[in-house]
Design an enzyme around this catalytic site. Structure first.
Site, PDB file in Angstrom:
ATOM      1  N   GLU A  36       0.019  -1.621   5.703  1.00 25.24           N
ATOM      2  CA  GLU A  36       1.068  -1.209   6.650  1.00 25.24           C
ATOM      3  C   GLU A  36       0.864   0.231   7.094  1.00 25.24           C
ATOM      4  O   GLU A  36       1.108   0.574   8.251  1.00 25.24           O
ATOM      5  CB  GLU A  36       2.447  -1.367   5.997  1.00 25.24           C
ATOM      6  CG  GLU A  36       3.630  -1.163   6.942  1.00 25.24           C
ATOM      7  CD  GLU A  36       4.049   0.290   7.119  1.00 25.24           C
ATOM      8  OE1 GLU A  36       4.764   0.590   8.086  1.00 25.24           O
ATOM      9  OE2 GLU A  36       3.654   1.137   6.283  1.00 25.24           O
ATOM     10  N   ASP A  91       0.815  -1.213   0.000  1.00 26.35           N
ATOM     11  CA  ASP A  91       0.000   0.000   0.000  1.00 26.35           C
ATOM     12  C   ASP A  91       0.847   1.261   0.000  1.00 26.35           C
ATOM     13  O   ASP A  91       2.026   1.239   0.354  1.00 26.35           O
ATOM     14  CB  ASP A  91      -0.951   0.012   1.205  1.00 26.35           C
ATOM     15  CG  ASP A  91      -0.213  -0.082   2.539  1.00 26.35           C
ATOM     16  OD1 ASP A  91       0.729  -0.882   2.654  1.00 26.35           O
ATOM     17  OD2 ASP A  91      -0.579   0.664   3.470  1.00 26.35           O
TER      18      ASP A  91
END
Length: 408
Positions: free
Chosen positions: A136, A72
């Site tokens: 994350e 991400d």
């Protein structure tokens, strides 16, 4: 791979708009890339459109070295201010621009290419597990799921490909002088570094439940904001003691009140108030101890005043990560950097967190290094990575892996 192929992989990843919540495109891209190169993969579902990826090579009977990075990126803001657009990678004056170029698609691509090239090397006799994670940037949720599912249990040591450098020696010195990067007195020879430790974090909300009333008759209500401020002051006293303890690599605990909300109109006593707090933690005063102490503080305040109805809500707890700077693994990492770059690099402590928090929570004896090609432009408009850094880190990852298995 040749240079053009290495750069193409990173460009492909930057083009994928994988803002937190939509990471499956990266997992599928890497899955196809690995399988084309003869590497077994596995998708691990977190939610719709959100898949962790596991890829492994096994070329011996020894320990397993972990590679990990996240899929991400943080959301873009003010897209019109980007020179070339956030998801349109451009190579200008030795820099590669694009959202995620620094944090951390360059590290992710570098680890993936290193895995492929090591697998192609007939002389390499080692076992590597590659873990690509979702989420994350918001809660480290992908690494938590992989940890709960046991994927970290067999790892000996772990390389996290998060950015660990600065864009210049001057910037590195400023980061050190400001205390954002702790070096324990060491002087840097280069803007390139690796992190042997990073702080953890505790994020929580304190809710104050009161009773709304007209502001002309405040005595018939219970002002939730007043009670929350009373707690705020007690919490400040607690923080003043908390920050007195210092870690030799990570420095002190860093507590911050980041959000406070109460009231909806000017003539009403607020019946509800809340604050959000983030504490950056160190091993000497671990997360569980801080959480227990905060809950005890709230319990005592509630018991002392029947009009005080405070509630503690834990939002996340990510452990601090610290590997002994004199451990065999960190020594091996520093030797590997020297082999590739020809300079001695610092292994230092960093203020921000990584997925390593969750993996270490699952396997406390795991040695970790954070080493990646990004820099302080992460999360910023016109984020970039130096092209040479990206290419060199592929060689650094391969060199660490080779030294790791030569020593076993």
């Amino acid at each position: 791979m040749d240079k053009a192929q290495r750069l193409s992989v990173l460009d492909d990843l930057i083009k994928l708009e994988t803002v937190n919540g939509d990471e499956e495109k990266v997992a599928n891209y890497l899955k196809d890339l690995f399988e084309k190169n003869g590497i077994e993969t596995e998708l691990n579902k977190y939610a719709d459109n959100r898949y962790n990826l596991i890829a492994s090579i096994k070329k011996g009977d020894g320990p397993i070295l972990g590679f990990t990075g996240h899929e991400d990126v943080v959301p873009t803001v003010n897209d019109e201010k980007w020179n070339y657009g956030p998801f349109n990678p451009k190579h200008i004056d030795g820099k590669i621009f694009g959202r995620g170029s620094s944090d951390m698609k360059s590290g992710l691509a570098g680890l993936a290419i290193a895995l492929i090239e090591l697998n192609e090397d007939p002389d390499f006799k080692g076992n590597i597990k590659f873990l690509a994670t979702v989420g994350e940037e918001v809660g480290e949720i992908g690494s938590q799921k992989l940890s709960e599912d046991g994927y970290a249990d067999d790892l000996k040591d772990l390389i996290v490909g998060e950015p660990s450098n600065s864009s210049s020696r001057l910037v590195m010195e400023k980061l050190i002088n400001s205390g954002l990067i702790e070096t324990n007195g060491a002087t840097p020879e280069s803007r390139i570094a690796a992190f042997c430790a990073h702080k953890g974090s505790v994020t929580y909300k304190v809710v104050s439940h009161g009773r709304a009333a007209h502001s002309s008759m405040p005595e018939v209500g219970i002002n939730a904001l007043d009670n929350l401020i009373s707690y705020y002051n007690k919490q400040s006293e607690y923080f003043a003691e908390l920050v007195k303890t210092e870690d030799d690599v990570l420095g002190t605990t860093k507590p911050s009140v980041t959000i406070m909300n109460a009231g909806k109109q000017e003539n009403t006593i607020p019946g509800y108030a809340e604050m959000t707090v983030k504490i950056r933690t160190i091993p000497e005063h671990d997360n569980d101890k801080i959480i227990a102490e905060l809950k005890d503080l709230i319990d005592k305040m509630n018991q002392a005043d029947p009009r005080m109805k405070l509630e503690f809500q834990l939002l996340s707890s990510n452990w601090p990560v610290k590997t002994d700077i004199n451990s065999d693994f960190i020594k091996l990492v520093k030797e590997s950097y020297k082999d590739v770059l020809g300079v001695n690099i610092l292994t230092v402590g960093a203020p921000g967190g990584t997925d390593a928090s969750k993996f270490v929570q699952a396997k406390p004896d795991l040695d970790v290094v954070v080493a990646g090609p990004g820099n302080e432009s992460a999360h910023q408009i016109n984020e970039f990575v130096f092209e040479d850094d990206y290419l060199q880190y592929i060689n650094i990852y391969e060199t660490i892996a080779r030294h790791f298995f030569e020593s076993k």
